[in-house]
Write a protein that holds these residues in place. Structure first.
Motif, PDB file in Angstrom:
ATOM      1  N   GLY A   1      23.290 -21.459  -3.095  1.00  0.00           N
ATOM      2  CA  GLY A   1      24.021 -21.334  -1.411  1.00  0.00           C
ATOM      3  C   GLY A   1      24.682 -22.595  -0.613  1.00  0.00           C
ATOM      4  O   GLY A   1      26.231 -22.846   0.332  1.00  0.00           O
ATOM      5  N   GLY A   2      24.928 -23.813  -1.340  1.00  0.00           N
ATOM      6  CA  GLY A   2      25.348 -24.727  -0.676  1.00  0.00           C
ATOM      7  C   GLY A   2      26.503 -25.308  -1.618  1.00  0.00           C
ATOM      8  O   GLY A   2      26.988 -26.522  -1.165  1.00  0.00           O
ATOM      9  N   VAL A   3      27.197 -24.924  -2.422  1.00  0.00           N
ATOM     10  CA  VAL A   3      27.886 -24.808  -3.656  1.00  0.00           C
ATOM     11  C   VAL A   3      29.047 -24.452  -2.806  1.00  0.00           C
ATOM     12  O   VAL A   3      29.209 -23.659  -1.968  1.00  0.00           O
ATOM     13  CB  VAL A   3      27.878 -23.903  -5.031  1.00  0.00           C
ATOM     14  CG1 VAL A   3      28.894 -24.665  -5.573  1.00  0.00           C
ATOM     15  CG2 VAL A   3      27.172 -24.291  -5.797  1.00  0.00           C
ATOM     16  N   LYS A   4      29.629 -25.450  -2.314  1.00  0.00           N
ATOM     17  CA  LYS A   4      30.814 -25.332  -1.525  1.00  0.00           C
ATOM     18  C   LYS A   4      32.775 -24.905  -2.559  1.00  0.00           C
ATOM     19  O   LYS A   4      32.057 -25.783  -3.623  1.00  0.00           O
ATOM     20  CB  LYS A   4      31.630 -26.827  -1.094  1.00  0.00           C
ATOM     21  CG  LYS A   4      30.702 -27.177  -0.001  1.00  0.00           C
ATOM     22  CD  LYS A   4      30.604 -28.994   0.849  1.00  0.00           C
ATOM     23  CE  LYS A   4      30.068 -28.457   1.769  1.00  0.00           C
ATOM     24  NZ  LYS A   4      28.572 -28.751   1.623  1.00  0.00           N
ATOM     25  N   VAL A   5      33.026 -23.439  -2.046  1.00  0.00           N
ATOM     26  CA  VAL A   5      34.086 -24.048  -2.806  1.00  0.00           C
ATOM     27  C   VAL A   5      35.716 -24.598  -2.113  1.00  0.00           C
ATOM     28  O   VAL A   5      35.855 -24.412  -0.813  1.00  0.00           O
ATOM     29  CB  VAL A   5      34.860 -22.104  -2.814  1.00  0.00           C
ATOM     30  CG1 VAL A   5      35.517 -21.893  -3.291  1.00  0.00           C
ATOM     31  CG2 VAL A   5      33.593 -21.454  -3.483  1.00  0.00           C
ATOM     32  N   LEU A   6      36.501 -25.356  -2.916  1.00  0.00           N
ATOM     33  CA  LEU A   6      37.350 -25.730  -2.429  1.00  0.00           C
ATOM     34  C   LEU A   6      38.518 -25.664  -2.989  1.00  0.00           C
ATOM     35  O   LEU A   6      38.460 -24.746  -4.567  1.00  0.00           O
ATOM     36  CB  LEU A   6      37.120 -27.338  -3.047  1.00  0.00           C
ATOM     37  CG  LEU A   6      35.949 -27.900  -1.912  1.00  0.00           C
ATOM     38  CD1 LEU A   6      36.175 -29.820  -2.669  1.00  0.00           C
ATOM     39  CD2 LEU A   6      35.831 -28.026  -0.657  1.00  0.00           C
ATOM     40  N   LYS A   7      39.999 -26.062  -2.858  1.00  0.00           N
ATOM     41  CA  LYS A   7      41.363 -25.866  -3.196  1.00  0.00           C
ATOM     42  C   LYS A   7      41.436 -27.787  -4.126  1.00  0.00           C
ATOM     43  O   LYS A   7      41.571 -28.796  -3.829  1.00  0.00           O
ATOM     44  CB  LYS A   7      42.543 -26.127  -1.963  1.00  0.00           C
ATOM     45  CG  LYS A   7      42.666 -24.563  -1.566  1.00  0.00           C
ATOM     46  CD  LYS A   7      43.704 -24.576  -0.374  1.00  0.00           C
ATOM     47  CE  LYS A   7      43.570 -25.838   0.025  1.00  0.00           C
ATOM     48  NZ  LYS A   7      44.817 -25.260   0.827  1.00  0.00           N
TER      49      LYS A   7
ATOM     50  N   ILE B   1      23.385 -22.225 -11.931  1.00  0.00           N
ATOM     51  CA  ILE B   1      23.546 -22.132 -10.694  1.00  0.00           C
ATOM     52  C   ILE B   1      22.940 -21.245 -10.084  1.00  0.00           C
ATOM     53  O   ILE B   1      21.990 -21.331  -8.974  1.00  0.00           O
ATOM     54  CB  ILE B   1      24.580 -23.028 -10.076  1.00  0.00           C
ATOM     55  CG1 ILE B   1      25.425 -24.160 -10.122  1.00  0.00           C
ATOM     56  CG2 ILE B   1      24.724 -23.033  -8.297  1.00  0.00           C
ATOM     57  CD1 ILE B   1      26.549 -24.386  -9.973  1.00  0.00           C
ATOM     58  N   ALA B   2      23.570 -19.988 -10.126  1.00  0.00           N
ATOM     59  CA  ALA B   2      22.986 -18.567 -10.137  1.00  0.00           C
ATOM     60  C   ALA B   2      21.633 -18.278 -10.184  1.00  0.00           C
ATOM     61  O   ALA B   2      20.897 -17.795  -9.249  1.00  0.00           O
ATOM     62  CB  ALA B   2      23.820 -17.574 -10.243  1.00  0.00           C
TER      63      ALA B   2
END
Length: 185
Positions: A65-71, A113-114
């Motif tokens: 849940g803490g993994v950020k998705v970035l450009k 991770i999942a």
């Protein structure tokens, strides 16, 4: 790390902080670490990529849940790159970079991770920033970029909105004192 100067003409890199993953005579490659991907959640991507079924989104481990998705940059924006701590390694898939930071671009890391495993720290970048041979050096000479040492706190822990100022302060620059104009003697 590369830090965009205020006069950066390419809007895609305005106020960008880039973790440089590779730099050689063949060119350079990096991941922008301070531009969140709008309206994209990590759990949604896991479902979209068939890593988990839709009904499992609610039961993801806290770490996932803490993994950020970035450009990550304007090149190959449909491809995901996971920048992560070196406590996780996949033979023939993970590229160790420096200072305990690695890069993995396979679904295996997303599955780990999942499932509640995987690295202690990670971010998922969609796309990357790339430069042709000599291009980055030219941009630095033209006052396009500053550079600062990388560390895990700046890459993984700081909020995206403050990474630019933190990177500048790390090299002793007050962001309010920067000018977009280059001075040449």
């Amino acid at each position: 790390m590369l830090v965009a100067m205020p006069g950066m003409r390419d809007e895609r890199f305005a106020r960008a902080v880039i973790y440089l993953c590779a730099h050689s005579p063949e060119g350079a490659m990096g991941i922008i670490v301070n531009q969140p991907a709008p309206n994209i959640k990590f759990s949604d991507l896991l479902v979209q990529l068939d890593v988990i079924p839709q009904e499992d989104r609610i039961h993801l481990p806290q770490r996932a849940g803490g993994v950020k998705v970035l450009k990550g940059g304007p090149v190959e924006t449909g491809r995901g790159f996971v920048l992560h701590s070196s406590d996780f390694f996949i033979e023939d898939s993970t590229l160790p970079i420096d200072d305990g930071i690695c890069l993995t671009a396979t679904l295996d890391i997303l599955k780990a991770i999942a499932a509640g495993g995987g690295p202690a720290s990670a971010l998922l970048a969609l796309g990357y920033a790339g430069w042709a041979p000599g291009q980055l050096e030219n941009e630095i000479q033209q006052n396009g970029w500053l550079h600062c040492p990388a560390d895990q706190t700046l890459v993984f822990e700081a909020e995206a909105s403050v990474k630019y100022d933190l990177a500048l302060r790390k090299i002793g620059i007050d962001p309010g004192m920067l000018s977009p104009d280059a001075g040449h003697a």
